[in-house]
Design an enzyme around this catalytic site. Structure first.
Site, mmCIF file in Angstrom:
data_model
loop_
_atom_site.group_PDB
_atom_site.id
_atom_site.type_symbol
_atom_site.label_atom_id
_atom_site.label_comp_id
_atom_site.label_asym_id
_atom_site.label_seq_id
_atom_site.Cartn_x
_atom_site.Cartn_y
_atom_site.Cartn_z
ATOM 1 N N ASP A 183 0.642 -1.436 -0.084
ATOM 2 C CA ASP A 183 0.038 0.071 0.089
ATOM 3 C C ASP A 183 1.549 1.338 0.276
ATOM 4 O OD1 ASP A 183 -2.691 0.475 0.992
ATOM 5 O OD2 ASP A 183 -1.559 2.780 1.582
ATOM 6 N N ASN A 191 -2.375 13.131 -3.395
ATOM 7 C CA ASN A 191 -3.719 13.588 -3.690
ATOM 8 C C ASN A 191 -3.982 15.188 -3.496
ATOM 9 O OD1 ASN A 191 -4.708 11.740 -5.948
ATOM 10 N ND2 ASN A 191 -5.394 10.439 -3.490
ATOM 11 N N HIS A 196 -5.830 14.556 -8.123
ATOM 12 C CA HIS A 196 -6.250 13.775 -8.633
ATOM 13 C C HIS A 196 -5.131 13.297 -9.911
ATOM 14 C CE1 HIS A 196 -9.124 12.566 -4.984
ATOM 15 N NE2 HIS A 196 -9.340 13.485 -5.140
ATOM 16 N N ASP A 200 -3.367 9.941 -9.835
ATOM 17 C CA ASP A 200 -3.902 8.630 -11.394
ATOM 18 C C ASP A 200 -2.462 8.449 -11.497
ATOM 19 O OD1 ASP A 200 -6.018 8.406 -10.216
ATOM 20 O OD2 ASP A 200 -6.622 9.768 -11.732
ATOM 21 N N GLU A 226 -5.275 3.024 -3.088
ATOM 22 C CA GLU A 226 -3.523 2.916 -3.355
ATOM 23 C C GLU A 226 -2.628 1.541 -3.134
ATOM 24 O OE1 GLU A 226 -4.068 4.616 0.217
ATOM 25 O OE2 GLU A 226 -5.154 4.432 -1.306
#
Length: 312
Positions: A183, A191, A196, A200, A226
């Site tokens: 993770d 973010n 965002h 991405d 994530e």
């Protein structure tokens, strides 16, 4: 009263049959089953393939054949006593014009008594094209249903579908199996700070780096947000830890440039491994890896925690 047709009646009947065959929107031909000599072709064939001259069926209808076609159906039309077996229906893509045809082949006795093959071939190219398009659409839908739209990795659904088969094989043959979960650390800050779209881009970069590190047999998936998981067939704990460390170092040393800003990302890892997985489910193995991932988060992040599942 003599009911036997005379020569003129037979000629009239024969002409009527030829007229019917020439009116059909399908290829019809008759070929000697021994010599492959063409004895009859209808007007449809002449329009599509031209005049046959002295060509045999395989020379006239096909392309680049050095002898009778390997796909010739003659052997399917006769039984062991060389008697006709009835109609044989098949589909075929012509080697000359690449059209698809549904063919109805049958061995019959010709007017002089010899065995011949009569074939009625109907062009089904439009139907075949539609079938192929539908099959391609089905495969694409199946692929998309199991693919994460952002990273193009397997999604959670595909991970479990593929992973359950791997685990069954491991249980059947007593092979080790491991799962790595990782993770991204402080991903929310990325973010919140850069937006965002930057987040991405980071996820896509992580997917690319992880995919380049694993083996072909490994199953890599983005299972949410994530969070990523890797199922490792025939892999024990030491081997799984080596791979996890390689991925951890790869991420830690990588820098992603977005809008002139260097973004650095790290990840925490959890590994579960079993040598004998007889009573273990994939969900159970994944949950243990998730627990180890949580421990890595608790103990400072950017590290690996492991659990070896012992046989009861």
């Amino acid at each position: 009263m003599n009911n036997t047709p005379d020569a003129s009646q037979e000629a009239t009947q024969g002409a009527a049959v030829v007229t019917v065959l020439n009116s059909l929107d399908a290829l019809i031909y008759v070929a000697d089953m021994s010599t492959y000599e063409l004895l009859f072709i209808n007007d449809y064939a002449r329009q599509k393939w031209g005049e046959p001259g002295n060509k045999r069926c395989w020379e006239y209808l096909q392309k680049d054949q050095q002898g009778p076609c390997t796909f010739c159906t003659n052997h399917k039309l006769l039984d062991e006593q060389q008697q006709p077996t009835g109609v044989y229906v098949w589909e075929f893509q012509n080697t000359q014009n690449k059209h698809w045809y549904q063919c109805r082949d049958e061995a019959i006795r010709w007017i002089d008594g010899r065995l011949v093959r009569i074939e009625i071939a109907t062009d089904i190219s439009d139907r075949k094209r539609m079938e192929q398009e539908l099959e391609a659409a089905r495969r694409e839908a199946e692929y998309l249903a199991g693919t994460d739209a952002l990273t193009r990795l397997n999604n959670r659904r595909a991970f479990f579908k593929l992973g359950e088969q791997v685990l069954k094989e491991a249980q059947r043959f007593g092979r080790p199996t491991s799962i790595i979960m990782f993770d991204l650390d402080h991903f929310k800050q990325i973010n919140d700070t850069w937006g965002h779209s930057a987040g991405d881009a980071v996820l896509q970069r992580v997917a690319t780096l992880a995919e380049a590190t694993i083996r072909n047999a490994d199953i890599l998936a983005r299972i949410g947000g994530e969070e990523f998981a890797i199922l490792l067939p025939q892999t024990d704990m030491p081997q799984a830890r080596i791979l996890a460390e390689r991925i951890r170092q790869t991420l830690d040393s990588d820098t992603l440039l977005i809008n002139g800003t260097d973004i650095h990302v790290q990840a925490s890892f959890g590994i579960s491994s079993c040598e004998h997985c007889d009573d273990l489910t994939l969900a159970g193995l994944l949950n243990i890896a998730d627990e180890q991932l949580y421990l890595s988060k608790q103990h400072g992040r950017n590290r690996i925690s492991v659990h070896q599942i012992s046989k009861p």
